[in-house]
Design an enzyme around this catalytic site. Structure first.
Site, PDB file in Angstrom:
ATOM      1  N   ASP A  33      -7.479   6.122   9.809  1.00 36.05           N
ATOM      2  CA  ASP A  33      -7.952   5.185  10.831  1.00 36.05           C
ATOM      3  C   ASP A  33      -8.234   5.850  12.173  1.00 36.05           C
ATOM      4  OD1 ASP A  33      -7.922   3.077   9.083  1.00 36.05           O
ATOM      5  OD2 ASP A  33      -5.936   2.371   9.674  1.00 36.05           O
ATOM      6  N   LYS A  66     -10.192  -8.394  15.556  1.00 38.62           N
ATOM      7  CA  LYS A  66      -9.409  -8.168  14.339  1.00 38.62           C
ATOM      8  C   LYS A  66      -8.058  -7.534  14.658  1.00 38.62           C
ATOM      9  CE  LYS A  66     -10.063  -6.440   9.637  1.00 38.62           C
ATOM     10  NZ  LYS A  66      -8.753  -5.875   9.350  1.00 38.62           N
ATOM     11  N   SER A  76      -4.201   3.232  -2.408  1.00 43.75           N
ATOM     12  CA  SER A  76      -3.713   2.514  -1.223  1.00 43.75           C
ATOM     13  C   SER A  76      -2.190   2.479  -1.226  1.00 43.75           C
ATOM     14  CB  SER A  76      -4.255   1.085  -1.192  1.00 43.75           C
ATOM     15  OG  SER A  76      -3.681   0.374  -0.111  1.00 43.75           O
ATOM     16  N   ARG A 119       4.771  -6.446   8.289  1.00 41.02           N
ATOM     17  CA  ARG A 119       5.947  -6.221   7.446  1.00 41.02           C
ATOM     18  C   ARG A 119       7.144  -7.032   7.921  1.00 41.02           C
ATOM     19  NH1 ARG A 119       2.329  -2.420   7.129  1.00 41.02           N
ATOM     20  NH2 ARG A 119       2.228  -0.973   5.368  1.00 41.02           N
ATOM     21  N   LYS A 149       0.378  -3.621  14.674  1.00 37.66           N
ATOM     22  CA  LYS A 149      -0.049  -4.567  13.650  1.00 37.66           C
ATOM     23  C   LYS A 149       0.660  -4.295  12.325  1.00 37.66           C
ATOM     24  CE  LYS A 149      -4.466  -4.266  12.691  1.00 37.66           C
ATOM     25  NZ  LYS A 149      -4.935  -4.108  11.296  1.00 37.66           N
ATOM     26  N   ARG A 201     -13.206  -4.665  -1.812  1.00 37.48           N
ATOM     27  CA  ARG A 201     -12.322  -3.506  -1.656  1.00 37.48           C
ATOM     28  C   ARG A 201     -11.366  -3.429  -2.844  1.00 37.48           C
ATOM     29  NH1 ARG A 201     -10.322  -3.803   4.542  1.00 37.48           N
ATOM     30  NH2 ARG A 201      -9.235  -1.887   3.946  1.00 37.48           N
ATOM     31  N   LYS A 214     -13.052   0.978   3.810  1.00 36.83           N
ATOM     32  CA  LYS A 214     -12.494   0.188   4.914  1.00 36.83           C
ATOM     33  C   LYS A 214     -13.405  -1.003   5.229  1.00 36.83           C
ATOM     34  CE  LYS A 214      -8.873   2.835   5.820  1.00 36.83           C
ATOM     35  NZ  LYS A 214      -7.476   2.343   5.869  1.00 36.83           N
ATOM     36  N   GLY A 246      -7.153  -6.557   5.013  1.00 39.66           N
ATOM     37  CA  GLY A 246      -6.753  -5.920   3.764  1.00 39.66           C
ATOM     38  C   GLY A 246      -5.255  -5.804   3.635  1.00 39.66           C
TER      39      GLY A 246
END
Length: 422
Positions: free
Chosen positions: A304, A403, A156, A24, A19, A115, A331, A87
């Protein structure tokens, strides 16, 4: 809601596309001077959100027969970002959209509006962009300008990736990280993908007196690619590595890149250190042998992985530790608290000390119902926990898995498991 029966799984499963890599590549292709074709064997809600947003920013994108055709953005004066609950989509596209549009309408769903977006918003404001308010939904106005961007690195890494992807549209720019850049591997993935599409990023490492910086030269442009392959996803492959380590049953994941820069490739070393065996045959990875050694995991660069590793910790006798998990509170759920609750609800022993989590495994769990709090990673953890449970595990909010991995339960059953909608 799904129920997962305690039943060991094994066999061979193809990797799903990464993902993080897909986000990107899609953005670079949409910003390129020529069209691209991107090879993607499966999609997900998050990837769909990025494609929808890029369409709202002027790109023509179609997905048929596992191929994404991208005709680059026409740089409209007005655009939109439709991230849903992704996000990554939001954080990457905020600066990117502002680098090509004069006005952008931004919306978001679930926990995403709450967030953090600072310090990115502050830097964008100081470089020509105004916001109708500081959290979605909002309207951005004004083109993002070239220059020097400076942000702390512990909130982040996606803020840095977004500015890097925006820079070729702005002109020569430098992005500086104040302090250690957490999840640095994701920035490396961004830089690698940008280079694949023709844009070079110059990195200057930190010293005792200077911070790490990333510089994009003037007059650089993304160039389209034909048949660009999205590599296998280490975050989701981690499910199958942990499943094999929990039971000792052999599982082979095909289509993986051993030399990937994805942060969650570290799952290989974690599982191996716990006592399992990893064997490579080209791009196919086989995991065998039950894990028996407690885990000691620093989550700073791979947060994660905590949910799936929590299931593994329950299957190993002794105390496993997970440290530096502060960012997990931001998250799709407060993942530190949610993981602790999941382990408790299934009969495991867990304690939290600040942002650290400690799980004392006994090798088995009781099973029962858990609330996955609309978090796809918690769905994965709950399913894995069923492998060592005495009774079935019932997963509330199991639809959250779409998701990132819509076919997860199909793949689970393909490997011999029993997961059913209830």
């Amino acid at each position: 809601m799904h129920t997962v029966t305690p039943k060991h799984i094994g066999g061979t499963i193809p990797a799903i596309p990464a993902k993080a890599h897909a986000h990107r590549a899609l953005i670079a292709a949409a910003l390129a001077t020529t069209p691209s074709t991107i090879l993607l064997s499966r999609t997900s809600k998050d990837i769909d959100a990025t494609m929808a947003s890029l369409r709202a920013l002027g790109s023509a994108i179609t997905y048929t027969d596992n191929i994404i055709h991208v005709h680059p953005s026409s740089a409209p004066s007005v655009g939109g970002i439709l991230p849903h609950e992704s996000g990554t989509t939001l954080r990457l596209l905020l600066p990117v959209s502002a680098s090509i549009c004069n006005r952008v309408e931004v919306d978001a769903k679930g926990r995403l509006p709450d967030r953090p977006l600072e310090p990115l918003l502050g830097e964008m404001k100081s470089h020509g962009v105004t916001f109708s308010q500081d959290k979605p939904p909002f309207t951005m106005s004004g083109k993002l300008q070239a220059g020097h961007y400076k942000m702390v690195g512990n909130v982040s890494s996606q803020f840095f990736s977004g500015l890097l992807l925006a820079a070729p549209q702005m002109g020569e720019s430098t992005i500086e990280s104040v302090g250690t850049l957490q999840s640095r591997d994701y920035v490396t993935l961004t830089i690698t993908t940008m280079q694949d599409f023709g844009v070079k990023v110059t990195t200057t490492p930190a010293t005792d007196t200077t911070n790490e910086t990333f510089t994009i030269a003037n007059d650089t442009h993304f160039t389209g690619r034909d048949n660009y392959q999205i590599e296998g996803d280490w975050s989701n492959a981690a499910i199958w590595l942990v499943a094999a380590a929990l039971t000792g049953n052999s599982i082979t994941i095909t289509g993986m890149n051993k030399d990937s820069v994805q942060a969650d490739r570290r799952i290989m070393q974690i599982v191996e250190d716990a006592g399992s065996t990893l064997t490579w045959n080209g791009m196919d990875l086989t995991v065998s042998g039950k894990a028996t050694k407690p885990l000691n995991v620093d989550l700073e660069q791979m947060p994660d992985l905590l949910p799936v590793l929590s299931a593994l910790a329950c299957g190993i006798v002794g105390e496993s530790s997970f440290t530096k998990g502060a960012r997990l509170r931001l998250k799709e759920s407060d993942r530190l608290a949610a993981v602790a609750q999941l382990v408790t609800d299934l009969g495991g022993s867990v304690r939290m000390d600040g942002d650290d989590l400690y799980i004392t495994g006994t090798g088995s769990l009781k099973g029962g119902q858990v609330d996955c709090v609309n978090d796809h990673r918690l769905v994965m953890a709950g399913a894995l926990a069923a492998l060592i449970s005495e009774n079935p595990v019932i997963l509330k909010d199991s639809e959250a898995i779409t998701k990132s991995y819509p076919d997860f339960f199909d793949d689970w059953n393909l490997l011999g498991g029993e997961a059913h909608v209830i």
